[in-house]
Design a protein around this motif. Structure first.
Motif, PDB file in Angstrom:
ATOM      1  N   LYS A 136       0.678  -1.274   0.017  1.00 30.23           N
ATOM      2  CA  LYS A 136      -0.098   0.040  -0.063  1.00 30.23           C
ATOM      3  C   LYS A 136       1.015   1.228  -0.024  1.00 30.23           C
ATOM      4  CE  LYS A 136      -0.623   0.616   4.967  1.00 30.23           C
ATOM      5  NZ  LYS A 136      -1.610   0.765   6.200  1.00 30.23           N
ATOM      6  N   MET A 137       0.378   2.546  -0.456  1.00 32.50           N
ATOM      7  CA  MET A 137       1.151   3.524  -0.856  1.00 32.50           C
ATOM      8  C   MET A 137       0.612   4.787  -0.035  1.00 32.50           C
ATOM      9  SD  MET A 137       3.882   2.341  -2.254  1.00 32.50           S
ATOM     10  CE  MET A 137       4.831   3.833  -2.680  1.00 32.50           C
ATOM     11  N   ALA A 138       1.328   5.739   0.169  1.00 34.30           N
ATOM     12  CA  ALA A 138       0.559   7.000   0.850  1.00 34.30           C
ATOM     13  C   ALA A 138       1.315   8.082   0.548  1.00 34.30           C
ATOM     14  CB  ALA A 138       0.367   6.647   2.110  1.00 34.30           C
ATOM     15  N   TRP A 139       0.940   9.286   0.499  1.00 41.91           N
ATOM     16  CA  TRP A 139       1.467  10.613   0.561  1.00 41.91           C
ATOM     17  C   TRP A 139       1.270  11.251   1.919  1.00 41.91           C
ATOM     18  CZ3 TRP A 139       4.760  12.300  -3.066  1.00 41.91           C
ATOM     19  CH2 TRP A 139       4.727  11.608  -4.365  1.00 41.91           C
ATOM     20  N   GLU A 143       4.154  19.115  12.334  1.00 41.44           N
ATOM     21  CA  GLU A 143       4.519  17.666  12.020  1.00 41.44           C
ATOM     22  C   GLU A 143       4.205  17.112  10.919  1.00 41.44           C
ATOM     23  OE1 GLU A 143       4.312  16.213  16.901  1.00 41.44           O
ATOM     24  OE2 GLU A 143       2.836  15.396  15.497  1.00 41.44           O
ATOM     25  N   ARG A 144       4.692  15.860  10.645  1.00 37.99           N
ATOM     26  CA  ARG A 144       4.283  15.417   9.090  1.00 37.99           C
ATOM     27  C   ARG A 144       2.981  14.741   9.387  1.00 37.99           C
ATOM     28  NH1 ARG A 144       8.718  11.498   6.838  1.00 37.99           N
ATOM     29  NH2 ARG A 144       8.139  10.304   9.011  1.00 37.99           N
ATOM     30  N   ALA A 145       2.097  15.018   8.327  1.00 35.93           N
ATOM     31  CA  ALA A 145       0.764  14.757   8.235  1.00 35.93           C
ATOM     32  C   ALA A 145       0.332  13.791   7.359  1.00 35.93           C
ATOM     33  CB  ALA A 145      -0.121  15.921   8.330  1.00 35.93           C
ATOM     34  N   PHE A 146      -0.698  12.979   7.258  1.00 34.56           N
ATOM     35  CA  PHE A 146      -1.205  12.226   6.268  1.00 34.56           C
ATOM     36  C   PHE A 146      -2.080  12.718   5.438  1.00 34.56           C
ATOM     37  CE2 PHE A 146      -2.862   8.287   4.348  1.00 34.56           C
ATOM     38  CZ  PHE A 146      -4.102   8.612   4.201  1.00 34.56           C
ATOM     39  N   VAL A 147      -1.883  12.329   4.023  1.00 30.98           N
ATOM     40  CA  VAL A 147      -2.501  12.998   3.038  1.00 30.98           C
ATOM     41  C   VAL A 147      -3.501  12.154   2.145  1.00 30.98           C
ATOM     42  CG1 VAL A 147      -2.383  14.462   0.589  1.00 30.98           C
ATOM     43  CG2 VAL A 147      -0.760  14.882   2.509  1.00 30.98           C
ATOM     44  N   ALA A 148      -3.067  11.062   1.697  1.00 30.78           N
ATOM     45  CA  ALA A 148      -3.738  10.147   0.998  1.00 30.78           C
ATOM     46  C   ALA A 148      -3.241   8.940   0.978  1.00 30.78           C
ATOM     47  CB  ALA A 148      -3.868  10.620  -0.336  1.00 30.78           C
ATOM     48  N   ALA A 149      -3.595   7.794   0.823  1.00 31.58           N
ATOM     49  CA  ALA A 149      -3.359   6.435   0.671  1.00 31.58           C
ATOM     50  C   ALA A 149      -4.115   5.615  -0.494  1.00 31.58           C
ATOM     51  CB  ALA A 149      -3.404   5.490   2.130  1.00 31.58           C
ATOM     52  N   ILE A 150      -3.160   4.482  -0.886  1.00 27.59           N
ATOM     53  CA  ILE A 150      -3.704   3.768  -1.995  1.00 27.59           C
ATOM     54  C   ILE A 150      -3.697   2.348  -1.804  1.00 27.59           C
ATOM     55  CG2 ILE A 150      -2.113   4.082  -3.683  1.00 27.59           C
ATOM     56  CD1 ILE A 150      -4.269   4.088  -5.832  1.00 27.59           C
ATOM     57  N   SER A 151      -4.577   1.516  -1.963  1.00 27.60           N
ATOM     58  CA  SER A 151      -4.252  -0.056  -1.560  1.00 27.60           C
ATOM     59  C   SER A 151      -3.313  -0.571  -2.800  1.00 27.60           C
ATOM     60  CB  SER A 151      -5.721  -0.733  -1.671  1.00 27.60           C
ATOM     61  OG  SER A 151      -6.116  -0.709  -3.034  1.00 27.60           O
ATOM     62  N   TRP A 152      -2.876  -1.766  -2.680  1.00 31.86           N
ATOM     63  CA  TRP A 152      -1.863  -2.356  -3.573  1.00 31.86           C
ATOM     64  C   TRP A 152      -2.417  -2.508  -4.764  1.00 31.86           C
ATOM     65  CZ3 TRP A 152      -3.233  -6.757  -5.888  1.00 31.86           C
ATOM     66  CH2 TRP A 152      -4.247  -7.614  -5.624  1.00 31.86           C
ATOM     67  N   SER A 153      -3.606  -2.897  -5.088  1.00 29.88           N
ATOM     68  CA  SER A 153      -4.420  -3.141  -6.298  1.00 29.88           C
ATOM     69  C   SER A 153      -4.732  -1.577  -6.830  1.00 29.88           C
ATOM     70  CB  SER A 153      -5.610  -3.900  -5.989  1.00 29.88           C
ATOM     71  OG  SER A 153      -6.863  -3.010  -5.332  1.00 29.88           O
ATOM     72  N   GLY A 154      -4.793  -0.588  -6.003  1.00 27.45           N
ATOM     73  CA  GLY A 154      -5.433   0.794  -6.645  1.00 27.45           C
ATOM     74  C   GLY A 154      -7.019   0.871  -6.405  1.00 27.45           C
ATOM     75  N   ARG A 155      -7.629  -0.129  -5.934  1.00 32.26           N
ATOM     76  CA  ARG A 155      -9.150  -0.224  -5.943  1.00 32.26           C
ATOM     77  C   ARG A 155      -9.572   0.533  -4.717  1.00 32.26           C
ATOM     78  NH1 ARG A 155      -8.641  -5.670  -8.318  1.00 32.26           N
ATOM     79  NH2 ARG A 155      -8.434  -6.600  -6.175  1.00 32.26           N
ATOM     80  N   SER A 156      -8.667   0.783  -3.536  1.00 33.45           N
ATOM     81  CA  SER A 156      -9.418   1.570  -2.713  1.00 33.45           C
ATOM     82  C   SER A 156      -8.432   2.677  -2.396  1.00 33.45           C
ATOM     83  CB  SER A 156      -9.243   0.704  -1.388  1.00 33.45           C
ATOM     84  OG  SER A 156     -10.208  -0.465  -1.427  1.00 33.45           O
ATOM     85  N   THR A 157      -8.990   3.801  -2.027  1.00 34.86           N
ATOM     86  CA  THR A 157      -8.000   5.011  -1.535  1.00 34.86           C
ATOM     87  C   THR A 157      -8.873   5.829  -0.262  1.00 34.86           C
ATOM     88  OG1 THR A 157      -9.614   6.399  -2.995  1.00 34.86           O
ATOM     89  CG2 THR A 157      -7.557   5.659  -4.161  1.00 34.86           C
ATOM     90  N   TYR A 158      -8.010   6.366   0.328  1.00 34.60           N
ATOM     91  CA  TYR A 158      -8.375   7.032   1.692  1.00 34.60           C
ATOM     92  C   TYR A 158      -7.731   8.432   1.569  1.00 34.60           C
ATOM     93  CZ  TYR A 158      -8.722   7.787   6.732  1.00 34.60           C
ATOM     94  OH  TYR A 158      -9.080   8.328   7.835  1.00 34.60           O
ATOM     95  N   TYR A 159      -8.426   9.738   2.018  1.00 32.14           N
ATOM     96  CA  TYR A 159      -7.984  10.895   2.022  1.00 32.14           C
ATOM     97  C   TYR A 159      -8.177  11.577   3.308  1.00 32.14           C
ATOM     98  CZ  TYR A 159      -7.851  10.154  -2.987  1.00 32.14           C
ATOM     99  OH  TYR A 159      -7.835   9.776  -4.488  1.00 32.14           O
TER     100      TYR A 159
END
Length: 122
Positions: free
Chosen positions: A33-36, A44-60
């Protein structure tokens, strides 16, 4: 672990767009899984977005939902962050991160890039 290199940062006016890229090398990219994340000056460093290994799921994170889009191309070992309608408060160093975890809302990233600067002028 994978090695990550970000690119695509720069200076843009408010309302403009940028696309960040993160190229990965090393172990199988499609397993991660990957994220920005981003870190603004003095914060502090903050979460922006993530994507699953397949690309089918994302989270912001709420502040970028509807403006930013995370995507990936497993054939190119690359993850992207398309940023539209940029605001001065989006100014930060943006980091790419990777994890073998599954849950997108869990911050368990153990591979990080060096970061790329995004500056949004008003």
């Amino acid at each position: 672990q994978v090695q990550l290199v970000e690119s695509g940062g720069g200076l843009v006016q408010a309302g403009g767009s940028l696309r960040l890229s993160c190229a990965a090398s090393g172990r199988a990219f499609s397993s991660y899984k990957m994220a920005w994340f981003r870190q603004a000056p003095g914060k502090e460093r903050a979460f922006v977005a993530a994507i699953s290994w397949s690309g089918r799921s994302t989270y912001y994170t709420v502040s970028v939902k509807g403006r930013f889009t995370i995507s990936r191309d497993n054939a190119k070992n690359t993850v992207y962050l398309q940023m539209n309608s940029l605001k001065p408060e989006d100014t930060a160093v943006y980091y790419c991160a990777a994890s073998l975890g599954v849950v997108l809302t869990t911050n368990d990233y153990d591979s990080w890039g060096q970061g790329t600067q995004v500056t949004v002028s008003s």
